[in-house]
Design an enzyme around this catalytic site. Structure first.
Site, short mmCIF file in Angstrom:
data_model
loop_
_atom_site.label_atom_id
_atom_site.label_comp_id
_atom_site.label_asym_id
_atom_site.label_seq_id
_atom_site.Cartn_x
_atom_site.Cartn_y
_atom_site.Cartn_z
N LYS A 40 -7.24 9.88 1.53
CA LYS A 40 -7.54 9.67 2.94
C LYS A 40 -6.88 10.77 3.77
O LYS A 40 -5.68 11.02 3.63
CB LYS A 40 -7.02 8.30 3.41
N GLU A 51 13.63 4.71 -0.86
CA GLU A 51 14.45 3.70 -1.53
C GLU A 51 13.55 2.61 -2.09
O GLU A 51 12.60 2.18 -1.45
CB GLU A 51 15.46 3.12 -0.54
N CYS A 75 14.32 2.71 4.95
CA CYS A 75 13.51 1.61 5.45
C CYS A 75 12.49 2.18 6.42
O CYS A 75 12.78 3.11 7.17
CB CYS A 75 14.40 0.58 6.16
N SER A 129 -1.04 6.59 -0.74
CA SER A 129 -2.02 7.34 0.03
C SER A 129 -1.48 8.72 0.39
O SER A 129 -2.19 9.73 0.27
CB SER A 129 -2.40 6.57 1.30
N SER A 166 7.79 -2.35 -0.31
CA SER A 166 6.97 -3.53 -0.03
C SER A 166 5.55 -3.25 -0.48
O SER A 166 5.18 -2.10 -0.80
CB SER A 166 6.99 -3.85 1.47
N ARG A 218 -2.54 0.56 11.35
CA ARG A 218 -3.90 1.11 11.20
C ARG A 218 -4.21 2.20 12.23
O ARG A 218 -5.35 2.38 12.65
CB ARG A 218 -4.95 -0.01 11.28
#
Length: 439
Positions: A421, A339, A305, A352, A343, A314
């Protein structure tokens, strides 16, 4: 896909929380959902016409009307007015909210199977295709149950029923008053409050401002209760054992659930390590994010998690935590993967990271590389490498195996794409002071 466990509260709240009722008996809890607003004073007819489990048009804060399902109702103690908990059809549940009757249009007919996104100024009550696409991207529109396989749909429906209504609207953590996104299974006397006060150091939760201020005077914890395994300038990472610091980790998980929809670990923390990222100043180590990791993972997961709370997003902290999890895998000499399911924000962050790492290697490596060699170099699972390279159009399936195909043209295109990025806050592996734990 990990199973959705039944959500239950712990047998008792922390001792400090239990004693709270005996203190500040004259103090009343501030109600924040309508603070700084005038009394909406919806008409009695409006309230009488609104029914639970029915669909209506509801005005969002942006002024756009959207089809909602009315899920629950309650009485706002400040205005003695009824509020309704609504779910915006087709949108992420983090946007669900309590609204007063004046925002719900009972007169406009909701079409069967209609476009849920509407423009109140459009006579056809429809947004343009471009407007809808923009809203879908901004609000992370989710797939319907019809888009899922039967097993996934069944688990999603069960999870939705168990976590349907979000009562805690705001939490005060340190100097930040944060809007919550999802339901979290705090004990009943706390879970039904509109706001909780949470200590930023120990994560104990309180209902009353007076209790919170008293706790701040008495709490001596100024950093996570674990071993500092990374320090670079003002950034530190602490490893906290979920078995040795059970209450701390449980409180951290309850806070995290307010911002994670599919988190199922709340109270059984003994089988996990928690890697807590902090910003350090003269007042202490302030938590800005964390990830948890199973002590023994049957599926080779190097992260269970991950959360960066809204005030700290950000800033590159999510990418830092992901990178840190792979640096630990490199020290262990293993290949890892997060895992599942991830989301929507987790998918973006991982995509990314994987893209940056793979392109950095492919752009600077002259010899031919295989998927296995890339996995060994990066500790990224081969399935994650394949999916990332497929999005970059840098892999082909030939004679029963995946073959990396990189040209200077598609390498240049990928480096200049939105997927590539540079990390704002790279991990300096020289600053990690950590050794693998015996299995």
């Amino acid at each position: 896909m990990m199973s959705i466990e039944a959500i239950t509260s712990p047998s008792s709240a922390p001792a400090e929380n239990q004693a709270e009722e005996k203190m500040n008996t004259a103090e009343t809890e501030p109600y924040f959902s309508l603070n700084n607003l005038e009394d909406p004073s919806p008409s009695k007819d409006e309230e009488d016409n609104i029914q639970l489990a029915k669909n209506y048009y509801c005005r969002q804060s942006t002024g756009i009307y959207h089809i909602v399902e009315v899920i629950q109702q309650r009485t706002n103690p400040r205005f003695n007015a009824i509020e309704y908990y609504v779910h915006y059809k087709g949108l992420n549940r983090r946007l669900d909210e309590w609204v007063d009757a004046s925002r719900i249009d009972c007169n406009r007919k909701v079409p069967d199977g209609g476009n849920p996104l509407t423009n109140p100024d459009d006579p056809d009550n429809r947004m343009t295709r471009k407007q809808k696409r923009m809203h879908d991207e901004i609000n992370h529109v989710e797939p319907t149950f019809a888009d899922m396989d039967p097993a996934t749909a069944a688990m999603e429906k069960e999870h939705e029923q168990l976590t349907k209504v979000k009562y805690i609207v705001k939490v005060l953590v340190g100097e930040y008053l944060i809007d919550t996104w999802y339901f979290s299974p705090y004990p009943d006397q706390y879970g039904k409050q509109s706001q909780l006060y949470i200590c930023e150091y120990c994560f104990n939760y309180m209902k009353l401002a007076g209790t919170y201020l008293k706790h701040l005077d008495e709490c001596h914890l100024r950093q996570p209760p674990g071993n500092e395994i990374y320090r670079n300038a003002n950034i530190s990472v602490f490893e906290v054992d979920g078995k040795k610091q059970k209450i701390y980790c449980q409180n951290l998980c309850l806070l995290a659930k307010l911002f994670l929809d599919h988190k199922t670990l709340y109270f059984d923390t003994e089988g996990f390590f928690f890697y807590v990222m902090t910003e350090v100043d003269r007042n202490g180590a302030h938590v800005v994010g964390y990830f948890s990791k199973e002590k023994v993972s049957a599926y080779g997961n190097n992260l269970a998690c991950i959360l960066v709370p809204p005030p700290f997003q950000r800033k590159g902290y999510g990418n830092f935590l992901i990178s840190f999890s792979y640096e630990l895998s490199k020290i262990e000499g293993t290949v890892g993967s997060p895992e599942k399911p991830l989301s929507d924000l987790g998918k973006l962050s991982y995509r990314s990271y994987w893209t940056y790492v793979l392109l950095e290697i492919l752009g600077n490596f002259c010899a031919t590389l295989s998927i296995k060699e890339l996995s060994e170099m990066t500790s990224i699972d081969s399935h994650d490498i394949v999916s990332s390279l497929q999005l970059l159009n840098m892999i082909k399936y030939w004679k029963g195996q995946h073959v990396i195909c990189v040209t200077q043209k598609n390498l240049d295109e990928a480096i200049h794409s939105e997927h590539f990025k540079h990390p704002r806050l790279p991990v300096d592996s020289r600053c990690i002071k950590w050794h693998p734990h015996p299995k």
